[in-house]
Design an enzyme around this catalytic site. Structure first.
Site, PDB file in Angstrom:
ATOM      1  N   THR A  57       1.403  11.064  24.231  1.00  0.00           N
ATOM      2  CA  THR A  57       2.599  10.291  24.556  1.00  0.00           C
ATOM      3  C   THR A  57       2.294   9.170  25.539  1.00  0.00           C
ATOM      4  O   THR A  57       2.822   8.052  25.399  1.00  0.00           O
ATOM      5  CB  THR A  57       3.697  11.224  25.094  1.00  0.00           C
ATOM      6  OG1 THR A  57       4.015  12.182  24.078  1.00  0.00           O
ATOM      7  CG2 THR A  57       4.942  10.453  25.480  1.00  0.00           C
ATOM      8  N   CYS A  75      -2.833  17.369  25.086  1.00  0.00           N
ATOM      9  CA  CYS A  75      -2.381  17.071  23.729  1.00  0.00           C
ATOM     10  C   CYS A  75      -1.144  16.174  23.787  1.00  0.00           C
ATOM     11  O   CYS A  75      -1.254  14.963  23.742  1.00  0.00           O
ATOM     12  CB  CYS A  75      -2.104  18.369  22.967  1.00  0.00           C
ATOM     13  SG  CYS A  75      -1.759  18.101  21.223  1.00  0.00           S
ATOM     14  N   CYS A  76       0.021  16.767  23.896  1.00  0.00           N
ATOM     15  CA  CYS A  76       1.252  15.990  23.800  1.00  0.00           C
ATOM     16  C   CYS A  76       1.460  15.036  24.972  1.00  0.00           C
ATOM     17  O   CYS A  76       1.961  13.930  24.787  1.00  0.00           O
ATOM     18  CB  CYS A  76       2.442  16.920  23.627  1.00  0.00           C
ATOM     19  SG  CYS A  76       2.327  17.860  22.085  1.00  0.00           S
ATOM     20  N   VAL A  77       1.068  15.435  26.175  1.00  0.00           N
ATOM     21  CA  VAL A  77       1.225  14.539  27.326  1.00  0.00           C
ATOM     22  C   VAL A  77       0.323  13.319  27.162  1.00  0.00           C
ATOM     23  O   VAL A  77       0.779  12.177  27.260  1.00  0.00           O
ATOM     24  CB  VAL A  77       0.969  15.278  28.653  1.00  0.00           C
ATOM     25  CG1 VAL A  77       0.890  14.316  29.821  1.00  0.00           C
ATOM     26  CG2 VAL A  77       2.059  16.329  28.897  1.00  0.00           C
ATOM     27  N   LYS A 117      10.575  16.558  18.135  1.00  0.00           N
ATOM     28  CA  LYS A 117       9.340  15.973  17.620  1.00  0.00           C
ATOM     29  C   LYS A 117       8.513  17.018  16.897  1.00  0.00           C
ATOM     30  O   LYS A 117       8.666  18.217  17.149  1.00  0.00           O
ATOM     31  CB  LYS A 117       8.531  15.303  18.727  1.00  0.00           C
ATOM     32  CG  LYS A 117       7.823  16.240  19.679  1.00  0.00           C
ATOM     33  CD  LYS A 117       6.933  15.427  20.630  1.00  0.00           C
ATOM     34  CE  LYS A 117       6.163  16.296  21.577  1.00  0.00           C
ATOM     35  NZ  LYS A 117       5.186  17.179  20.978  1.00  0.00           N
TER      36      LYS A 117
END
Length: 182
Positions: A120, A115-117, A83
């Protein structure tokens, strides 16, 4: 309860636990131990494990920073999704990987919490997935010099915030590693 038709299965999602992402993260040894406990449980139960790996100008494929931490071992049979955006679904193969496995419920672990957690988790919920955050299996870096709360506060706030999420026909929330059932 997922709103995705014919998707009764659960998957363990491990996001961006890469050398250049988690270096210096608080309680990293505990987080990695919890992810390994979840890996063992998922593998024993035949639950799919899906790995997500970020790449950008700081995390260049093939570099040490880009590699997953050595404490976590991916099996060749477990998909690895590349990603370039915070949401692991955005412009990736994640949806097709989960659809092939008839997954409608995600147990989310990894980094960066804020951020990404979180991106998502939101991405999963709006796409119809049940999205459960494993409360003691995610971490983040220290961004206090930029005005952010301490990593421990970010993690605690995210756990509090996600424990109260809901959406029609879907479930969200948090669970501790010891309470995960596959």
């Amino acid at each position: 309860m997922t709103t995705l038709q014919e998707r009764p299965h659960t998957a363990l999602l491990i996001i961006d636990v890469q050398n250049g992402v988690v270096a210096g993260a608080p309680a990293l040894a505990d987080v990695l131990a919890n992810i390994n406990t979840l890996l063992d449980g998922a593998r024993s139960a035949g639950v799919p494990v899906v790995w997500v790996q970020h790449q950008d100008e700081d995390l260049v494929p093939g570099t040490e920073n880009w590699e997953y931490v050595p404490e976590l071992k991916r099996l060749d049979t477990e998909p690895l999704v590349a990603k370039s955006y915070p949401d692991s679904f955005e412009d990736t193969a994640l949806e097709s990987v989960l659809a092939e496995r008839r997954v409608g419920r995600l147990l989310v672990t990894g980094a960066q919490t804020d951020c990404c957690v979180r991106s998502t988790l939101h991405g999963a919920l709006v796409r119809g997935y049940d999205a459960v955050l494993v409360a003691d299996a995610h971490t983040t870096e220290d961004l206090t010099e930029y005005g952010a709360p301490t990593p421990e506060q970010v993690i605690a706030h995210t756990n509090l915030y996600w424990s109260n999420q809901s959406a029609p026909g879907r479930t969200a929330g948090t669970v501790k590693t010891a309470d995960v059932t596959f």
